[in-house]
Design a protein around this motif. Sequence first.
Motif, mmCIF file in Angstrom:
data_model
loop_
_atom_site.group_PDB
_atom_site.id
_atom_site.type_symbol
_atom_site.label_atom_id
_atom_site.label_comp_id
_atom_site.label_asym_id
_atom_site.label_seq_id
_atom_site.Cartn_x
_atom_site.Cartn_y
_atom_site.Cartn_z
ATOM 1 N N GLN A 19 -15.343 0.484 -23.159
ATOM 2 C CA GLN A 19 -15.170 -0.584 -22.191
ATOM 3 C C GLN A 19 -13.695 -0.743 -21.855
ATOM 4 O O GLN A 19 -12.840 -0.796 -22.745
ATOM 5 C CB GLN A 19 -15.724 -1.892 -22.747
ATOM 6 C CG GLN A 19 -17.200 -1.796 -23.146
ATOM 7 C CD GLN A 19 -17.889 -3.144 -23.061
ATOM 8 O OE1 GLN A 19 -17.890 -3.776 -22.016
ATOM 9 N NE2 GLN A 19 -18.464 -3.583 -24.160
ATOM 10 N N ILE A 20 -13.414 -0.791 -20.566
ATOM 11 C CA ILE A 20 -12.063 -0.981 -20.066
ATOM 12 C C ILE A 20 -12.052 -2.218 -19.183
ATOM 13 O O ILE A 20 -12.873 -2.344 -18.269
ATOM 14 C CB ILE A 20 -11.571 0.237 -19.265
ATOM 15 C CG1 ILE A 20 -11.520 1.491 -20.145
ATOM 16 C CG2 ILE A 20 -10.204 -0.034 -18.638
ATOM 17 C CD1 ILE A 20 -11.167 2.762 -19.386
ATOM 18 N N VAL A 21 -11.135 -3.128 -19.454
ATOM 19 C CA VAL A 21 -10.945 -4.293 -18.590
ATOM 20 C C VAL A 21 -9.785 -3.998 -17.649
ATOM 21 O O VAL A 21 -8.728 -3.530 -18.084
ATOM 22 C CB VAL A 21 -10.653 -5.561 -19.410
ATOM 23 C CG1 VAL A 21 -10.241 -6.710 -18.487
ATOM 24 C CG2 VAL A 21 -11.877 -5.960 -20.224
ATOM 25 N N VAL A 22 -9.999 -4.247 -16.364
ATOM 26 C CA VAL A 22 -8.915 -4.150 -15.384
ATOM 27 C C VAL A 22 -8.633 -5.558 -14.867
ATOM 28 O O VAL A 22 -9.497 -6.184 -14.242
ATOM 29 C CB VAL A 22 -9.279 -3.222 -14.214
ATOM 30 C CG1 VAL A 22 -8.145 -3.198 -13.188
ATOM 31 C CG2 VAL A 22 -9.571 -1.810 -14.715
ATOM 32 N N VAL A 23 -7.454 -6.060 -15.183
ATOM 33 C CA VAL A 23 -7.040 -7.379 -14.711
ATOM 34 C C VAL A 23 -6.402 -7.190 -13.340
ATOM 35 O O VAL A 23 -5.324 -6.603 -13.214
ATOM 36 C CB VAL A 23 -6.048 -8.049 -15.689
ATOM 37 C CG1 VAL A 23 -5.731 -9.463 -15.222
ATOM 38 C CG2 VAL A 23 -6.640 -8.074 -17.105
ATOM 39 N N ASN A 24 -7.085 -7.663 -12.314
ATOM 40 C CA ASN A 24 -6.659 -7.439 -10.931
ATOM 41 C C ASN A 24 -5.842 -8.636 -10.419
ATOM 42 O O ASN A 24 -5.947 -9.746 -10.934
ATOM 43 C CB ASN A 24 -7.892 -7.221 -10.060
ATOM 44 C CG ASN A 24 -7.551 -6.665 -8.690
ATOM 45 O OD1 ASN A 24 -6.516 -6.031 -8.505
ATOM 46 N ND2 ASN A 24 -8.405 -6.905 -7.716
ATOM 47 N N LYS A 25 -5.042 -8.375 -9.392
ATOM 48 C CA LYS A 25 -4.253 -9.407 -8.706
ATOM 49 C C LYS A 25 -3.222 -10.050 -9.642
ATOM 50 O O LYS A 25 -2.981 -11.256 -9.604
ATOM 51 C CB LYS A 25 -5.161 -10.472 -8.087
ATOM 52 C CG LYS A 25 -6.244 -9.898 -7.168
ATOM 53 C CD LYS A 25 -7.147 -10.979 -6.602
ATOM 54 C CE LYS A 25 -8.320 -10.382 -5.856
ATOM 55 N NZ LYS A 25 -9.256 -11.410 -5.343
ATOM 56 N N VAL A 26 -2.631 -9.230 -10.488
ATOM 57 C CA VAL A 26 -1.595 -9.699 -11.409
ATOM 58 C C VAL A 26 -0.284 -9.862 -10.641
ATOM 59 O O VAL A 26 0.187 -8.929 -9.978
ATOM 60 C CB VAL A 26 -1.422 -8.699 -12.571
ATOM 61 C CG1 VAL A 26 -0.167 -9.023 -13.373
ATOM 62 C CG2 VAL A 26 -2.655 -8.716 -13.462
ATOM 63 N N GLU A 27 0.317 -11.043 -10.726
ATOM 64 C CA GLU A 27 1.573 -11.329 -10.015
ATOM 65 C C GLU A 27 2.777 -11.334 -10.945
ATOM 66 O O GLU A 27 3.872 -10.934 -10.547
ATOM 67 C CB GLU A 27 1.461 -12.661 -9.284
ATOM 68 C CG GLU A 27 0.383 -12.668 -8.198
ATOM 69 C CD GLU A 27 0.403 -13.948 -7.383
ATOM 70 O OE1 GLU A 27 1.311 -14.093 -6.546
ATOM 71 O OE2 GLU A 27 -0.492 -14.802 -7.591
ATOM 72 N N VAL A 28 2.599 -11.804 -12.161
ATOM 73 C CA VAL A 28 3.694 -11.827 -13.137
ATOM 74 C C VAL A 28 3.144 -11.358 -14.473
ATOM 75 O O VAL A 28 1.920 -11.369 -14.706
ATOM 76 C CB VAL A 28 4.306 -13.251 -13.288
ATOM 77 C CG1 VAL A 28 4.978 -13.676 -11.995
ATOM 78 C CG2 VAL A 28 3.234 -14.253 -13.696
ATOM 79 N N ASP A 29 4.049 -10.950 -15.362
ATOM 80 C CA ASP A 29 3.605 -10.407 -16.651
ATOM 81 C C ASP A 29 2.784 -11.414 -17.447
ATOM 82 O O ASP A 29 1.863 -11.031 -18.180
ATOM 83 C CB ASP A 29 4.817 -9.955 -17.465
ATOM 84 C CG ASP A 29 4.399 -9.285 -18.770
ATOM 85 O OD1 ASP A 29 3.734 -8.231 -18.696
ATOM 86 O OD2 ASP A 29 4.707 -9.839 -19.841
ATOM 87 N N GLU A 30 3.060 -12.699 -17.301
ATOM 88 C CA GLU A 30 2.315 -13.711 -18.042
ATOM 89 C C GLU A 30 0.833 -13.707 -17.666
ATOM 90 O O GLU A 30 -0.018 -14.053 -18.501
ATOM 91 C CB GLU A 30 2.919 -15.100 -17.800
ATOM 92 C CG GLU A 30 2.148 -16.260 -18.446
ATOM 93 C CD GLU A 30 1.937 -16.084 -19.957
ATOM 94 O OE1 GLU A 30 0.945 -16.648 -20.464
ATOM 95 O OE2 GLU A 30 2.745 -15.394 -20.619
ATOM 96 N N ASP A 31 0.506 -13.312 -16.425
ATOM 97 C CA ASP A 31 -0.906 -13.193 -16.037
ATOM 98 C C ASP A 31 -1.635 -12.221 -16.956
ATOM 99 O O ASP A 31 -2.729 -12.505 -17.454
ATOM 100 C CB ASP A 31 -1.026 -12.694 -14.589
ATOM 101 C CG ASP A 31 -0.613 -13.734 -13.568
ATOM 102 O OD1 ASP A 31 -0.552 -14.930 -13.923
ATOM 103 O OD2 ASP A 31 -0.356 -13.348 -12.412
#
Length: 261
Positions: free
Chosen positions: A191-203
């Motif tokens: 399983q791979i999670v792709v965190v989309n629409k990341v604007e800053v590293d804290e996201d």
Amino acid sequence: MKRIIFSGKGGVGKTTILSNLARLLARDGYRVLVIDCDPSMNLAMSLGIPLSDVVSLAKDSTHLWERLGPQAEEQEHGEHGLECTEEDLDEFIIPAADGVKLIVMGTIPFGGAGCLCAPISLVRLLVNYLASGPEEHDFIFVDSQAGVEIFGRGLASEFDLSFVITEPTPKSLEVAKHGLKLAGDLGVKRQIVVVNKVEVDEDLQMAKRELDGNAQQIMSVSYDRDVVEADKKGALLLDYAPNSSSLRDIIRVEQFMLSEA
């Protein structure tokens, strides 16, 4: 052949990531079949196909069910093999951009028509059939409907990989965690999670904390105005902005996936 399912909350960019990933793989010489199980049927347009050219399983599958015969329920549970042939599938396989092939499950035709259980069952049969036959595809991508219901239908049972697409927001991450759990229940191998629409590293860091080790790998795709502009113009991101930051991130996802194959 690898069977891969894409899931996530509505609006997280699942179809955008899948369509570009499929085209990138096809450009690299891989044979990719994509099955759209989202009733919104946006994937065809994301692959350069007008909806007027789509023949969906839900709309015109009578002869396929007839080919399955009266023991379709037993076949669904693996007790009998499919009796259909590749020729029976030809009318449903649509050529898309860069040589990707597409099958569209379809949508509910009118109010009160009931659920999409039968078309989803047919997709499950077809995936199992294609997986057990000659190696005509290197990858089969399944684009699920928004949310996690499709896991309850058992479609992703024993798949090779689950891509869970999420935004760095609490609601989206809750859906992602539930999807990871259900995919694990079905025996999905990775399983791979792709965190989309990341604007800053804290996201990304917040998403990692919330997911708390539930995925083997967590990757990110940056927020990119080019995605919005391409969508407004009805253009394909890979053609509209081939040097966009989001596409560079999707290429990294492709490279990681191939390295783990």
